[in-house]
Design a protein around this motif. Sequence first.
Motif, PDB file in Angstrom:
ATOM      1  N   UNK A  89       0.825  -1.198   0.000  1.00  0.00           N
ATOM      2  CA  UNK A  89       0.000   0.000   0.000  1.00  0.00           C
ATOM      3  C   UNK A  89       0.859   1.248   0.000  1.00  0.00           C
ATOM      4  N   UNK A  90       0.412   2.232  -0.738  1.00  0.00           N
ATOM      5  CA  UNK A  90       0.986   3.564  -0.700  1.00  0.00           C
ATOM      6  C   UNK A  90      -0.081   4.453  -0.082  1.00  0.00           C
ATOM      7  N   UNK A  91       0.023   4.747   1.233  1.00  0.00           N
ATOM      8  CA  UNK A  91      -1.049   5.484   1.912  1.00  0.00           C
ATOM      9  C   UNK A  91      -1.082   6.943   1.511  1.00  0.00           C
ATOM     10  N   UNK A  92      -2.221   7.569   1.785  1.00  0.00           N
ATOM     11  CA  UNK A  92      -2.413   8.965   1.419  1.00  0.00           C
ATOM     12  C   UNK A  92      -1.454   9.874   2.181  1.00  0.00           C
ATOM     13  N   UNK A  93      -1.108   9.522   3.394  1.00  0.00           N
ATOM     14  CA  UNK A  93      -0.279  10.369   4.228  1.00  0.00           C
ATOM     15  C   UNK A  93       1.100   9.746   4.412  1.00  0.00           C
ATOM     16  N   UNK A  94       2.131  10.197   3.675  1.00  0.00           N
ATOM     17  CA  UNK A  94       3.468   9.654   3.883  1.00  0.00           C
ATOM     18  C   UNK A  94       3.953   9.854   5.310  1.00  0.00           C
ATOM     19  N   UNK A  95       3.429  10.887   5.983  1.00  0.00           N
ATOM     20  CA  UNK A  95       3.786  11.140   7.379  1.00  0.00           C
ATOM     21  C   UNK A  95       3.481   9.919   8.243  1.00  0.00           C
ATOM     22  N   UNK A  96       2.406   9.203   7.890  1.00  0.00           N
ATOM     23  CA  UNK A  96       2.025   8.022   8.671  1.00  0.00           C
ATOM     24  C   UNK A  96       2.725   6.759   8.191  1.00  0.00           C
ATOM     25  N   UNK A  97       3.376   6.833   7.046  1.00  0.00           N
ATOM     26  CA  UNK A  97       3.980   5.642   6.459  1.00  0.00           C
ATOM     27  C   UNK A  97       5.473   5.540   6.726  1.00  0.00           C
ATOM     28  N   UNK A  98       6.111   6.670   7.040  1.00  0.00           N
ATOM     29  CA  UNK A  98       7.567   6.691   7.197  1.00  0.00           C
ATOM     30  C   UNK A  98       7.956   6.791   8.668  1.00  0.00           C
ATOM     31  N   UNK A  99       9.073   6.151   9.011  1.00  0.00           N
ATOM     32  CA  UNK A  99       9.616   6.224  10.360  1.00  0.00           C
ATOM     33  C   UNK A  99      10.280   7.592  10.532  1.00  0.00           C
ATOM     34  N   UNK A 100       9.798   8.434  11.456  1.00  0.00           N
ATOM     35  CA  UNK A 100      10.338   9.788  11.573  1.00  0.00           C
ATOM     36  C   UNK A 100      11.790   9.834  12.047  1.00  0.00           C
ATOM     37  N   UNK A 101      12.295   8.712  12.577  1.00  0.00           N
ATOM     38  CA  UNK A 101      13.655   8.688  13.109  1.00  0.00           C
ATOM     39  C   UNK A 101      14.641   7.982  12.188  1.00  0.00           C
ATOM     40  N   UNK A 170      -2.900   2.168  -4.049  1.00  0.00           N
ATOM     41  CA  UNK A 170      -2.268   3.490  -4.055  1.00  0.00           C
ATOM     42  C   UNK A 170      -3.325   4.553  -3.769  1.00  0.00           C
ATOM     43  N   UNK A 171      -3.182   5.234  -2.615  1.00  0.00           N
ATOM     44  CA  UNK A 171      -4.167   6.216  -2.170  1.00  0.00           C
ATOM     45  C   UNK A 171      -3.640   7.623  -2.448  1.00  0.00           C
ATOM     46  N   UNK A 172      -4.210   8.293  -3.426  1.00  0.00           N
ATOM     47  CA  UNK A 172      -3.787   9.625  -3.855  1.00  0.00           C
ATOM     48  C   UNK A 172      -2.274   9.654  -4.096  1.00  0.00           C
ATOM     49  N   UNK A 199      -3.765  -3.346  -9.690  1.00  0.00           N
ATOM     50  CA  UNK A 199      -3.646  -1.989  -9.166  1.00  0.00           C
ATOM     51  C   UNK A 199      -5.013  -1.464  -8.761  1.00  0.00           C
ATOM     52  N   UNK A 200      -5.102  -0.980  -7.521  1.00  0.00           N
ATOM     53  CA  UNK A 200      -6.279  -0.241  -7.063  1.00  0.00           C
ATOM     54  C   UNK A 200      -5.793   1.163  -6.722  1.00  0.00           C
ATOM     55  N   UNK A 201      -6.242   2.150  -7.478  1.00  0.00           N
ATOM     56  CA  UNK A 201      -5.764   3.522  -7.317  1.00  0.00           C
ATOM     57  C   UNK A 201      -6.910   4.437  -6.910  1.00  0.00           C
ATOM     58  N   UNK A 202      -6.690   5.178  -5.837  1.00  0.00           N
ATOM     59  CA  UNK A 202      -7.645   6.181  -5.372  1.00  0.00           C
ATOM     60  C   UNK A 202      -7.122   7.545  -5.798  1.00  0.00           C
ATOM     61  N   UNK A 203      -7.945   8.317  -6.482  1.00  0.00           N
ATOM     62  CA  UNK A 203      -7.473   9.613  -6.965  1.00  0.00           C
ATOM     63  C   UNK A 203      -8.630  10.590  -7.084  1.00  0.00           C
ATOM     64  N   UNK A 204      -8.298  11.887  -6.986  1.00  0.00           N
ATOM     65  CA  UNK A 204      -9.274  12.936  -7.254  1.00  0.00           C
ATOM     66  C   UNK A 204      -9.169  13.431  -8.692  1.00  0.00           C
ATOM     67  N   UNK A 205      -8.093  13.042  -9.357  1.00  0.00           N
ATOM     68  CA  UNK A 205      -7.773  13.661 -10.631  1.00  0.00           C
ATOM     69  C   UNK A 205      -8.250  12.826 -11.822  1.00  0.00           C
TER      70      UNK A 205
END
Length: 470
Positions: A89-101, A170-172, A199-205
């Motif tokens: 999965x590629x989540x909509x928020x990379x902030x929630x997907x990546x280890x901040x440290x 893939x979310x956005x 592929x399941x892709x979520x997009x606004x575009x």
Amino acid sequence: MSSSIVVKALSVFAGAERLMGPVSFQVNPGGTLVVMGETGAGKSLIAQAILGTLPAALRAEGEIYINANRADQLSPVERAKLWGRDIATLPQEPWRALDPLMRSFGQVTEAHRLVARLSPREANKATQKAFETLSLTGAEQRLPSALSGGMAQRVAFAAATAANAPILLADEPTKGLDAERHSKVIDLLAEVPQAGGTLLAITHEASVARRLGGMMLVLREGTLVEQGQTTKILNAPTDSYTQSLLDADPLNWPVSTPSSLGDTVLTVKDLSVARGHKTLFQGFNLDLREGEKLALTGPSGIGKTTLLDALAGLLKPQSGTVLRDPSLSRHGIQKLYQDPPAAFPDRISLSRTLKDVARLHRTDWNEVLHHLEQLGISPALLNRRPDEVSGGELQRISIARALTVKPKILLADEPTSRLDPITQRETLAMLAGIAAKNQIAIVLVTHDQNIAQKWADRTISLTAAPESTE
């Protein structure tokens, strides 16, 4: 390895309230499913339900099959074994997907080693290739907090696809990307079905949907309004809501009314800004006036977010000056962050966060509710935590929170990147109206040249500082 998803009568509930569904679909190897719809319609809930990662307050009903196996009846531990190797999965928020440290290169290398099971040497080689392909060269040793939103999105993409899982959700996946990198990511997504994957892709575009093709679902307020071939729906939608989504493309927006400008509230002289030891841009000048709508454009990673930090006083410039109107209070400049989860405490309700801000700044709660209503946010959503609402909903709640402080300058970093075209147009129109009424100056960072041209009074495009020849 086979790759198929079958979903039968899937619905997602919060208590007794149905948030999304029922929807049914099947995506076979080599197939693509595009999910479109308004912000908060439940698009991301479909991906979360398939993965088994719905927030604890939500529950799914229906049947989910991954590679012909009933996934929704697996234990959490058994389901997690599918992640990375069978389904990524590629989540909509990379902030929630990546280890901040953890530094960027290490995060992707770890995925190659632990998920794809490559040797250390092979993992490093594969990661280097991914960074070159995604134009991330130079970001290898940066922590996620030092990445632009678009760069973080690409690092998350590299980590998610490291093991070449045959199914990708893939979310956005293209939010926050400039035109060149936007196109590159779409090409990479299209390689999944071309290689026999799913592929399941979520997009606004609509442009993304058109290039990916396959089949499409259109959701509105959690309800399925249209389903069929992507090309057919985009060329001849049968539902008026789908047509309104297409009509709301920024290319079709009217040019906004020029603002009535007041006194200068911010002056920037010969500004140079650096991150680490790298100068991003130099010689930047600006006179910003009350009520002005300014668009700031430039490629991903050029330093647009860094410039906003310098204007807000959050980052010391390398050289140059930023002069604020002396009459501005210390809260007179507010920033809207590109990744809203980074700006909200994740363990308390949204209601408590907003009420704390309103109480601190002595703002009437009814005024906050009015802003939320203008932004299309139901007060009922405030009972949830940040991870229990969609990215687009959280983005609009962050706008309401900033307006609660009654700023004179609003620094808006891609504030509508997670919104569908209709909501995006309405939100930016609302911001323009509030800016005009209260003489608020807005600096809008956007990758969309159409938004810049149609919404702003003027546009400034950042260019990179020349490379040192020393």
